[in-house]
Scaffold this motif. Structure first.
Motif: not given
Length: 559
Positions: A124-128
């Protein structure tokens, strides 16, 4: 003096009136434009960035640990859908009455290895999130989309790509992943361990299981210098093959094909350099929604005059000046920088087509004809290159391809949706006739036959899915369209409780788990009785195919 005072008074009132009118218009556009992906009135309604595909699920689970995911799967026996950032545009993250995993809070950075340039994250981590964590190490994501709003798990599920000249889809940068299957068992998958799961889950659109962790290769964060050149569209392939393809100094590359005539391409390169930075920032900042973005998008999509102004005035002012930036800066754009928002009546949407390099010119001619005949309100058309992907079962790059990304505006009424279906169907057909394919994360308006032509290894994927998910629990609107013969087990959620004559629909009022589900028997097609559903899970052939399951990851602190 009296005349001057009167004139000034009139001018003041006129300016005040104009300001009030503009303020009212700005407020109207601001409050009409949204990025809402769930209903404020019904928390069980899952939508996407276009708001064209509302789906009412049975229960939403926001896992904080891998065990949360396992417990939720084992406590239910109906369909399961998975959502990340909800930037897909055709119901790929939801299914009616399903157990829905909202993975956005499952977002820890688990481990970074600067020496070997690797990182392991929750899906669920974003690329940001990733870029902010690795930038202090002067490391960069190897393959990702143009915008960093997307989740890592979502990017794997669609086998995303970017502008990276020496790369193909994201599968090439993935070392391994963890996945929870329909029987609640956890498996590590890589090219060496359970490779069948690895090649099916990446690009599998949530149809195999819940990807929980991902290990990725990273690369160095280096300085890049922009170079631009203007070409006729038919010059683009030869220019690319002679100047870009095998040039190891080119890191990022794309072409901008200008509507409404689709004849001129702005060729944009980012090359390695040691020159001083012109922009010292290491990452771009998130973009806040501006009141003027919605009307500007409206006008740019529909006005040929503004499109001409963009090509002749605005883009030369932006692109012709020298620019040297960090790789992380150039790859950390926010989706809102494209003006992505939706209103009550209109939305931006996307399509993407993958065309063999030697068929580019003929496809552009067909595309231009289709856009002009159907008077499609195109905002932008961009072109990237991607190398062949022979790994993913549902590979969209069967050979080296140009990806042609179309951003357009459309209405939300049935007539507008049918118009989009008409022209997009013609483009899908043109892509397939060119020996190419089309991208699946967008509005689902293709036929089953077109899907099978564009993704010829679909039968291998289905065979693997039957092993990993014999009851077809993992599904969404995409798989309901492409595999209509695979019906998920029916959802058996308790009836909502009534209070004061009204039905309770709030997610928090529904039971958090199903207690002691009873075995269900169904009549098979030949009149025999099927085994109870829980028995089928225990006899899951995946146990023999995928080997020993992994131990469950321990929960750590949330960011």
């Amino acid at each position: 003096m009296g005349i001057l005072k009167a004139v000034l008074t009139v001018l003041f009132k006129l300016l005040l009136t104009v300001a009030l009118v503009l303020g009212a218009i700005a407020a109207w556009f601001y409050y009409q434009s949204t990025l809402v992906t769930e209903s404020k009135d019904d928390p069980l309604v899952v939508n996407d960035i276009t708001t064209l595909n509302p789906v009412r699920v049975g229960k939403v689970v926001r896992p904080q640990s891998e065990q949360d995911i396992i417990d939720a799967i084992l406590a239910t026996d109906g369909p399961i859908s998975i959502g990340g950032g909800r930037y897909s545009m055709g119901g790929q993250s939801a299914y009616p009455a399903s157990l829905h995993f909202d993975m956005r809070s499952f977002n820890r950075i688990l481990e970074v290895d600067p020496e070997h340039k690797r990182i392991r994250v929750e899906s669920g981590a974003t690329w940001r999130d990733v870029q902010q964590y690795i930038d202090p190490y002067n490391l960069s994501v190897r393959v990702m989309q143009d915008f960093n709003n997307f989740t890592v798990g979502g990017s794997l599920s669609v086998n995303a790509h970017g502008r990276f000249n020496e790369e193909g889809p994201i599968i090439g940068s993935v070392r391994s992943l963890r996945i929870v299957l329909a029987d609640g068992k956890v498996y590590e998958a890589s090219r060496e361990t359970n490779p069948a799961l690895f090649y099916a889950a990446i690009g599998g659109y949530g149809g195999i299981g819940v990807i929980t962790e991902v290990e990725l290769d990273l690369t160095d964060n280096i300085k890049l210098e922009r170079e631009v050149k203007r070409l006729q569209f038919y010059e683009f392939p030869s220019e690319f093959l002679s100047q870009v393809l095998d040039n190891d100094q080119v890191v990022l590359h794309q072409g901008i094909l200008y509507p409404p005539n689709y004849e001129v391409i702005l060729d944009v390169l980012w090359k390695k350099t040691d020159k001083p930075l012109t922009i010292p920032d290491r990452l771009q900042k998130p973009v806040k929604r501006k009141w003027w973005s919605r009307p500007l998008v409206d006008w740019l999509s529909t006005s040929d005059l503004l499109k001409l102004l963009r090509r002749l005035v605005v883009d030369p002012w932006i692109y012709d000046k020298p620019e040297v930036v960090w790789r992380n800066y150039e790859t950390s754009a926010d989706l809102m920088s494209k003006g992505f928002s939706t209103s009550i009546n209109k939305t931006l949407a996307m399509r993407e087509y993958f065309i063999p390099v030697d068929k580019f010119e003929i496809f552009v001619l067909k595309m231009r004809d289709i856009f002009m005949r159907h008077k499609v309100p195109i905002l932008s058309v961009t072109i990237r290159f991607s190398r062949k992907d022979a790994e993913s079962l549902l590979s969209w790059a069967k050979t080296d391809v140009f990806s042609i990304i179309v951003i357009y505006q459309q209405g939300k009424d049935e007539g507008s949706i049918e118009k989009v279906k008409a022209w997009s169907g013609e483009l899908v057909r043109a892509a397939i006739e060119s020996g190419g394919s089309y991208y699946l994360p967008f509005q689902i308006q293709h036929s089953v036959e077109q899907f099978r032509q564009a993704y010829p290894r679909w039968a291998e994927f289905m065979q693997l899915k039957k092993l990993a998910d014999p009851e077809n629990r993992f599904t969404n609107l995409l798989w309901a369209q492409n595999f209509p013969e695979l019906k998920p087990p029916p959802a058996r959620w308790p009836e909502p409780q009534k209070s004061g004559g009204e039905t309770e629909t709030d997610e928090a009022k529904a039971p958090s788990t199903r207690t002691e589900p009873q075995p269900v028997t169904e009549a098979a097609d030949d009149g025999e009785t099927k085994a109870p559903r829980d028995s089928a899970i225990k006899a899951n052939p995946a146990e023999q195919v995928f080997g020993e399951e992994e131990s469950v990851s321990e929960e750590g602190p949330r960011p």
